[in-house]
Design an enzyme around this catalytic site. Structure first.
Site, PDB file in Angstrom:
ATOM      1  N   ARG A  27      -8.556  24.612  39.958  1.00 43.21           N
ATOM      2  CA  ARG A  27      -8.302  23.181  40.062  1.00 43.21           C
ATOM      3  C   ARG A  27      -9.594  22.363  40.021  1.00 43.21           C
ATOM      4  NH1 ARG A  27      -2.989  22.312  42.213  1.00 43.21           N
ATOM      5  NH2 ARG A  27      -3.593  20.298  43.088  1.00 43.21           N
ATOM      6  N   HIS A 510     -17.961   3.005   8.364  1.00 44.98           N
ATOM      7  CA  HIS A 510     -17.955   1.835   9.234  1.00 44.98           C
ATOM      8  C   HIS A 510     -18.823   2.037  10.478  1.00 44.98           C
ATOM      9  CE1 HIS A 510     -14.957  -0.143   6.809  1.00 44.98           C
ATOM     10  NE2 HIS A 510     -14.180   0.916   6.874  1.00 44.98           N
TER      11      HIS A 510
END
Length: 614
Positions: A27, A510
């Site tokens: 976890r 871009h």
């Protein structure tokens, strides 16, 4: 994000607590600790920074033994990782003693801290948790019984949390509560337990009781009592966990991530079992109300975080192109903090591996508050909060995923989402019977195709060496494979700490082209789809700037190896299911690059598996 284990027994529970913490290491955490009552019922605490093994060394050195205890792994939110900030926290002044473990965040801890300081309490940590210990202690000093003292404290707490509380004056007893963070009871014979996750308790019991939102439990030797938010005693069902102890063991693998990558064909087959054995698709796969809810659905809103968000982005392409349903995908942590327009007949979907992701739960609740009550969750944990809070559900059957960097949870989510797309398309008259059978056949073949893709691992091991000394990597994809490029970039940054960004390949000109040089590898997802010629032009733009390309292509894409262009061919183009195959080599690339770099694959720094705090 943190882990809780607690035990009340007539045997030494310290080894049980330690083993439970080891099972919860996945976890994510930075410190660990435990509190127990010794033979004279004195409260003892041991805490350590780092891994559970450091705490284990302290247990050995102190010959720690006790029949009642609580334990915790902490992932820092308030206060740096340190022994004084590690749990359990205690309040030991006067005639009363209290120890507390806590997952989550107490949002009103600052005014509570000031009030308790005014009452004479001294704080020894920087955490929000310490206010719980002092608040329970204060309630005891005012004459409240142990359970009532915890209950009164819980009513003052704001935020999301799960807590376990120990009081030496009440041996063989632990009080626990949950609000927004997972907590369950393990039921034994003459002994009982609490934990954040069933995997922590498989060593002692398979019988689990999943606490509902707002529940409190009084844990004793002879049983347990659960009280709901109204203060009423309630019964919650005892569920026999189907989780296999072997499923959370490494077996022949070096890391859980490696194990879980190679478990994906089986996990997908398990997830699709009901679909694979069916001659046709039915809305009932998603619940009894699915027929009515799907019939009135006019658009879809998907809420998710991290890897699950990338799965949602893939689903948006599928839902709009196959089912003809307008779809919006929102990052769950952002959704509830902006003003949005709630449209009628919206199906709100949440996607989560654990089903306990705090941001996604809060986003779902916000959507409901706006009047959008048709809800569906795709999740890997049947007893989770998101499942319980949704009308419809589809359970992926990935099995436990221990590695922090998600792999099999992602691909099983995609499989479940594809099934949903087909069901919705069929119900809306967008799926002809012949196409339904064709796509069902493709789904049945998918595990075998995945197995074939995984066979390219030796080639990826060679590639991984080229990434070890790099600081930046660019990932490119187009169309439905752009989210796959995003997922590949996420995996690389999670476990190698190499900065990685993903762009839709058409966006190169871009801005991102300014970054491209010989020191920035460019990883390309190149399926043989309608955009392949456009993608090939984007690759030429990279080569013209001296960029080195690493291309994962379909076998029939006809991209040739040359100086500065490395190509691994996977399989023939898999059509709509191609994203599920193309993410596999990106997972393997991240894994092997991390091995070369020597980072902690399963427990990357600063990250946690179950993100149960905001």
């Amino acid at each position: 994000m943190c882990g809780i284990v607690g035990a009340v027994a007539q045997r030494d529970v310290v080894p049980i607590l330690l083993e439970g913490l080891r099972k919860l290491e996945y976890r994510g955490y930075d410190s660990a600790g435990l509190a127990y009552l010794d033979a004279e019922n004195n409260l003892q605490r041991l805490r350590a920074v780092g891994r559970v093994v450091e705490l284990e060394n302290q247990v050995t050195a102190h010959h720690a033994q006790g029949q009642t205890g609580i334990a915790h792994t902490r992932w820092a939110t308030h206060g740096v990782p340190s022994e004084r900030n590690a749990h359990p926290h205690a309040s030991v002044g006067g005639a009363h003693q209290v120890a507390v473990v806590h997952n989550g965040i107490i949002e009103n801890h600052e005014p509570m801290r000031q009030r308790l300081q005014g009452l004479g309490y001294t704080f020894l940590s920087d955490t929000d948790t310490e206010v719980i210990a002092h608040l329970v202690h204060y309630n005891l000093s005012q004459g409240l019984e142990f359970f009532a003292a915890v209950q009164s404290a819980v009513r003052e707490l704001e935020g999301l949390f799960a807590i376990g509380v120990l009081n030496p004056a009440q041996p063989h007893r632990v009080i626990a509560a949950r609000k927004g963070a997972p907590l369950l009871v393990g039921v034994g014979e003459g002994e009982n337990f609490i934990a954040s996750d069933a995997s922590a308790l498989l060593q002692v019991t398979r019988n689990m009781v999943y606490l509902e939102e707002g529940d409190m439990v009084d844990l004793r030797l002879d049983g347990y009592t659960i009280v709901d938010t109204q203060g009423q005693t309630v019964q919650r069902p005892v569920v026999e966990s189907k989780l296999s102890a072997d499923a959370v063991e490494l077996g022949p693998y070096d890391h859980y991530m490696q194990k879980e990558i190679f478990e994906q064909p089986g996990a997908l087959a398990n997830t699709l079992e009901m679909v694979s054995n069916a001659s046709a698709l039915s809305p009932n796969l998603f619940g009894a109300e699915a027929v009515d809810i799907f019939a009135r659905t006019q658009q879809i809103l998907i809420l998710a975080c991290g890897t699950s968000y990338h799965a949602a982005c893939v689903a948006r392409y599928w839902l709009e192109s196959v089912a003809g349903l307008p779809t919006t995908v929102e990052i769950a942590s952002e959704y509830r903090y902006r003003t949005s327009v709630a449209l009628p007949n919206t199906l709100v979907m949440t996607i989560s591996q654990s089903g306990e992701t705090a941001d996604t739960i809060a986003a779902l609740q916000h959507a409901k508050s706006l009047g959008m009550n048709d809800t569906l969750t795709i999740c890997n944990v049947p007893e989770s909060a998101l499942i319980r809070q949704s009308k419809l559900r589809f359970l992926t059957r990935a099995g436990p995923e221990i590695g922090v960097a998600s792999t099999k949870a992602f691909t099983t989510q995609l499989a479940a989402l594809f099934v949903l797309v087909l069901v919705l398309a069929k119900q809306r008259g967008q799926l002809a019977p012949a196409q339904e059978q064709e796509l069902l056949a493709a789904l049945r073949h998918l595990p075998a195709a995945m197995q074939h893709v995984l066979e390219i691992e030796p080639q990826i091991q060679t590639w991984a060496k080229a990434f070890a000394d790099k600081r930046h990597t660019l990932f490119l994809g187009r169309g439905v494979h752009y989210p796959i490029a995003q997922e590949g970039a996420l995996k690389l940054k999670e476990i190698t700490y190499i900065h990685a960004e993903a762009y839709a390949a058409g966006e190169l000109k871009h801005g991102p082209l300014a970054l491209v040089d010989a020191d920035m590898p460019v990883v390309v997802v190149a399926p043989n789809d309608a955009l392949i010629d456009k993608l090939k032009s984007n690759l030429q733009e990279v080569r013209a700037r001296g960029g080195e390309l690493f291309v994962f292509a379909d076998r029939d894409t006809h991209i040739s190896e040359e100086d500065g262009v490395h190509v691994i061919n996977l399989v023939d183009h898999a059509g709509l299911l191609s994203p599920i195959l193309h993410v596999l080599p990106l997972q393997l690339l991240s894994y092997h690059a991390a091995l070369v770099k020597g980072t902690d694959v399963d427990k990357p720094r600063n990250l946690a598996k179950s993100v149960t705090v905001e």
